[in-house]
Design a protein around this motif. Sequence first.
Motif, PDB file in Angstrom:
ATOM      1  N   GLN A   1      -6.926   8.978  -8.852  1.00  0.00           N
ATOM      2  CA  GLN A   1      -5.985   9.722  -8.018  1.00  0.00           C
ATOM      3  C   GLN A   1      -5.074   8.769  -7.243  1.00  0.00           C
ATOM      4  OE1 GLN A   1      -7.763  12.006  -4.899  1.00  0.00           O
ATOM      5  NE2 GLN A   1      -5.939  13.243  -4.515  1.00  0.00           N
ATOM      6  N   ALA A   2      -5.648   7.679  -6.747  1.00  0.00           N
ATOM      7  CA  ALA A   2      -4.854   6.680  -6.005  1.00  0.00           C
ATOM      8  C   ALA A   2      -3.765   6.100  -6.894  1.00  0.00           C
ATOM      9  CB  ALA A   2      -5.758   5.573  -5.480  1.00  0.00           C
ATOM     10  N   ALA A   3      -4.143   5.730  -8.123  1.00  0.00           N
ATOM     11  CA  ALA A   3      -3.168   5.165  -9.060  1.00  0.00           C
ATOM     12  C   ALA A   3      -2.066   6.174  -9.386  1.00  0.00           C
ATOM     13  CB  ALA A   3      -3.867   4.728 -10.341  1.00  0.00           C
ATOM     14  N   ARG A   4      -2.481   7.428  -9.565  1.00  0.00           N
ATOM     15  CA  ARG A   4      -1.504   8.475  -9.898  1.00  0.00           C
ATOM     16  C   ARG A   4      -0.511   8.704  -8.757  1.00  0.00           C
ATOM     17  NH1 ARG A   4      -4.833  12.003 -12.096  1.00  0.00           N
ATOM     18  NH2 ARG A   4      -4.419  11.225 -14.182  1.00  0.00           N
ATOM     19  N   GLN A   5      -1.051   8.749  -7.535  1.00  0.00           N
ATOM     20  CA  GLN A   5      -0.178   8.956  -6.363  1.00  0.00           C
ATOM     21  C   GLN A   5       0.796   7.793  -6.195  1.00  0.00           C
ATOM     22  OE1 GLN A   5      -3.028   9.531  -3.211  1.00  0.00           O
ATOM     23  NE2 GLN A   5      -2.982  11.762  -3.384  1.00  0.00           N
ATOM     24  N   ILE A   6       0.290   6.579  -6.385  1.00  0.00           N
ATOM     25  CA  ILE A   6       1.148   5.379  -6.260  1.00  0.00           C
ATOM     26  C   ILE A   6       2.220   5.390  -7.343  1.00  0.00           C
ATOM     27  CG2 ILE A   6       1.153   2.870  -6.529  1.00  0.00           C
ATOM     28  CD1 ILE A   6      -1.696   3.007  -5.136  1.00  0.00           C
ATOM     29  N   LYS A   7       1.824   5.725  -8.569  1.00  0.00           N
ATOM     30  CA  LYS A   7       2.777   5.771  -9.700  1.00  0.00           C
ATOM     31  C   LYS A   7       3.913   6.753  -9.380  1.00  0.00           C
ATOM     32  CE  LYS A   7       3.388   4.565 -14.179  1.00  0.00           C
ATOM     33  NZ  LYS A   7       2.493   4.778 -15.286  1.00  0.00           N
ATOM     34  N   ASN A   8       3.549   7.874  -8.763  1.00  0.00           N
ATOM     35  CA  ASN A   8       4.545   8.885  -8.418  1.00  0.00           C
ATOM     36  C   ASN A   8       5.498   8.424  -7.324  1.00  0.00           C
ATOM     37  OD1 ASN A   8       3.556  10.657 -10.315  1.00  0.00           O
ATOM     38  ND2 ASN A   8       2.212  11.730  -8.867  1.00  0.00           N
ATOM     39  N   GLN A   9       5.069   7.434  -6.540  1.00  0.00           N
ATOM     40  CA  GLN A   9       5.919   6.907  -5.461  1.00  0.00           C
ATOM     41  C   GLN A   9       6.903   5.850  -5.952  1.00  0.00           C
ATOM     42  OE1 GLN A   9       2.350   6.368  -2.550  1.00  0.00           O
ATOM     43  NE2 GLN A   9       4.196   6.226  -1.306  1.00  0.00           N
ATOM     44  N   LEU A  10       6.675   5.355  -7.162  1.00  0.00           N
ATOM     45  CA  LEU A  10       7.543   4.293  -7.677  1.00  0.00           C
ATOM     46  C   LEU A  10       8.917   4.862  -8.043  1.00  0.00           C
ATOM     47  CD1 LEU A  10       5.052   2.314  -9.953  1.00  0.00           C
ATOM     48  CD2 LEU A  10       5.659   1.898  -7.563  1.00  0.00           C
ATOM     49  N   VAL A  11       9.945   4.118  -7.722  1.00  0.00           N
ATOM     50  CA  VAL A  11      11.308   4.527  -8.031  1.00  0.00           C
ATOM     51  C   VAL A  11      11.638   3.999  -9.416  1.00  0.00           C
ATOM     52  CG1 VAL A  11      13.715   4.359  -7.314  1.00  0.00           C
ATOM     53  CG2 VAL A  11      11.899   4.394  -5.586  1.00  0.00           C
ATOM     54  N   SER A  12      11.870   4.897 -10.352  1.00  0.00           N
ATOM     55  CA  SER A  12      12.092   4.445 -11.733  1.00  0.00           C
ATOM     56  C   SER A  12      13.538   4.039 -11.955  1.00  0.00           C
ATOM     57  CB  SER A  12      11.718   5.559 -12.705  1.00  0.00           C
ATOM     58  OG  SER A  12      12.423   6.722 -12.401  1.00  0.00           O
TER      59      SER A  12
ATOM     60  N   ASN B   1       0.849  -1.191   0.000  1.00  0.00           N
ATOM     61  CA  ASN B   1       0.000   0.000   0.000  1.00  0.00           C
ATOM     62  C   ASN B   1       0.888   1.246   0.000  1.00  0.00           C
ATOM     63  OD1 ASN B   1       0.844   0.448   2.736  1.00  0.00           O
ATOM     64  ND2 ASN B   1      -0.664  -1.091   3.368  1.00  0.00           N
ATOM     65  N   GLN B   2       0.258   2.407   0.116  1.00  0.00           N
ATOM     66  CA  GLN B   2       1.025   3.646  -0.021  1.00  0.00           C
ATOM     67  C   GLN B   2       2.060   3.848   1.090  1.00  0.00           C
ATOM     68  OE1 GLN B   2      -2.621   5.928  -0.889  1.00  0.00           O
ATOM     69  NE2 GLN B   2      -1.474   6.923  -2.505  1.00  0.00           N
ATOM     70  N   SER B   3       1.900   3.133   2.209  1.00  0.00           N
ATOM     71  CA  SER B   3       2.859   3.301   3.307  1.00  0.00           C
ATOM     72  C   SER B   3       4.158   2.538   3.078  1.00  0.00           C
ATOM     73  CB  SER B   3       2.227   2.864   4.629  1.00  0.00           C
ATOM     74  OG  SER B   3       2.063   1.455   4.646  1.00  0.00           O
ATOM     75  N   ASN B   4       4.108   1.471   2.282  1.00  0.00           N
ATOM     76  CA  ASN B   4       5.323   0.655   2.110  1.00  0.00           C
ATOM     77  C   ASN B   4       5.790   0.528   0.664  1.00  0.00           C
ATOM     78  OD1 ASN B   4       3.612  -1.329   0.932  1.00  0.00           O
ATOM     79  ND2 ASN B   4       3.261  -2.299   2.923  1.00  0.00           N
ATOM     80  N   ILE B   5       5.068   1.159  -0.257  1.00  0.00           N
ATOM     81  CA  ILE B   5       5.327   0.933  -1.679  1.00  0.00           C
ATOM     82  C   ILE B   5       6.683   1.457  -2.134  1.00  0.00           C
ATOM     83  CG2 ILE B   5       4.272   3.048  -2.646  1.00  0.00           C
ATOM     84  CD1 ILE B   5       2.875   1.069  -4.663  1.00  0.00           C
ATOM     85  N   THR B   6       7.135   2.553  -1.530  1.00  0.00           N
ATOM     86  CA  THR B   6       8.437   3.100  -1.936  1.00  0.00           C
ATOM     87  C   THR B   6       9.552   2.121  -1.600  1.00  0.00           C
ATOM     88  OG1 THR B   6       7.596   5.336  -1.583  1.00  0.00           O
ATOM     89  CG2 THR B   6       9.968   5.107  -1.772  1.00  0.00           C
ATOM     90  N   GLY B   7       9.468   1.500  -0.440  1.00  0.00           N
ATOM     91  CA  GLY B   7      10.465   0.500  -0.046  1.00  0.00           C
ATOM     92  C   GLY B   7      10.471  -0.691  -0.981  1.00  0.00           C
ATOM     93  N   VAL B   8       9.282  -1.132  -1.377  1.00  0.00           N
ATOM     94  CA  VAL B   8       9.168  -2.252  -2.322  1.00  0.00           C
ATOM     95  C   VAL B   8       9.794  -1.858  -3.655  1.00  0.00           C
ATOM     96  CG1 VAL B   8       7.568  -3.736  -3.595  1.00  0.00           C
ATOM     97  CG2 VAL B   8       7.106  -3.174  -1.202  1.00  0.00           C
ATOM     98  N   SER B   9       9.461  -0.661  -4.123  1.00  0.00           N
ATOM     99  CA  SER B   9       9.961  -0.185  -5.414  1.00  0.00           C
ATOM    100  C   SER B   9      11.479  -0.060  -5.428  1.00  0.00           C
ATOM    101  CB  SER B   9       9.315   1.172  -5.733  1.00  0.00           C
ATOM    102  OG  SER B   9       9.720   1.634  -6.996  1.00  0.00           O
ATOM    103  N   ARG B  10      12.049   0.309  -4.294  1.00  0.00           N
ATOM    104  CA  ARG B  10      13.514   0.506  -4.207  1.00  0.00           C
ATOM    105  C   ARG B  10      14.301  -0.796  -4.372  1.00  0.00           C
ATOM    106  NH1 ARG B  10      13.173   4.593   0.515  1.00  0.00           N
ATOM    107  NH2 ARG B  10      13.193   6.593  -0.578  1.00  0.00           N
TER     108      ARG B  10
END
Length: 206
Positions: free
Chosen positions: A195-206, A166-175
């Motif tokens: 909006q949820a999808a957009r916010q999550i997409k922005n949290q992903l580490v490319s 979820n949005q609380s742990n997604i950045t760590g997963v993406s990293r």
Amino acid sequence: MSNPYQLYLVTDENQSVETLVNVVKAAVAGGVTMVQVREKHGDIRSFIDRAAAVKKALKGTSVPLIINDRVDVALAVDADGVHLGQSDMPVITARELLGRDKLLGLSIENEQQLEQAESLPIDYIGLSAIFATPTKTDTVRHWGLNGLAWALQRSSYPVVAIGGINQSNITGVSRTGVHGIALVSAICHADDPEQAARQIKNQLVS
């Protein structure tokens, strides 16, 4: 599209067809790159109806439609691929029925399955479950971030992480460098799926 697995939406089988279609359209507008229609309880006809409705909603978007478990449903609606669990149709048989040009994913729940997957004719693996999740109560194990990183080193296939993300742990997963992140509740149950999808997409580490 360079990475179709990046933001992978798995639909909620408890939502009506109308809600399902609205969620999918909104989620794709927000940046979802792949959609899997999951139907655990319904009969085959309702599964086909739901899959066909989602396919129509995805028309013209270039977002692949994946069917969970059922090769027959995927063939019936000419979906872009199938995602199999460990107790579903054997991968070899599924590949023969689908042909080479369809995507084939396989859920992986432990180290032995990960090793066996290397010799199978699949396109990607779904690593399950990363964290504990209310949508899946029969989980064999929770990989956690360390387990995910370990699996990424050992798999020659793209890895999609699923379970409790979820949005609380997604950045760590993406990293970890994972190829894709699969979500159900974080998008399907959001007040505003786009909006949820957009916010999550922005949290992903490319």
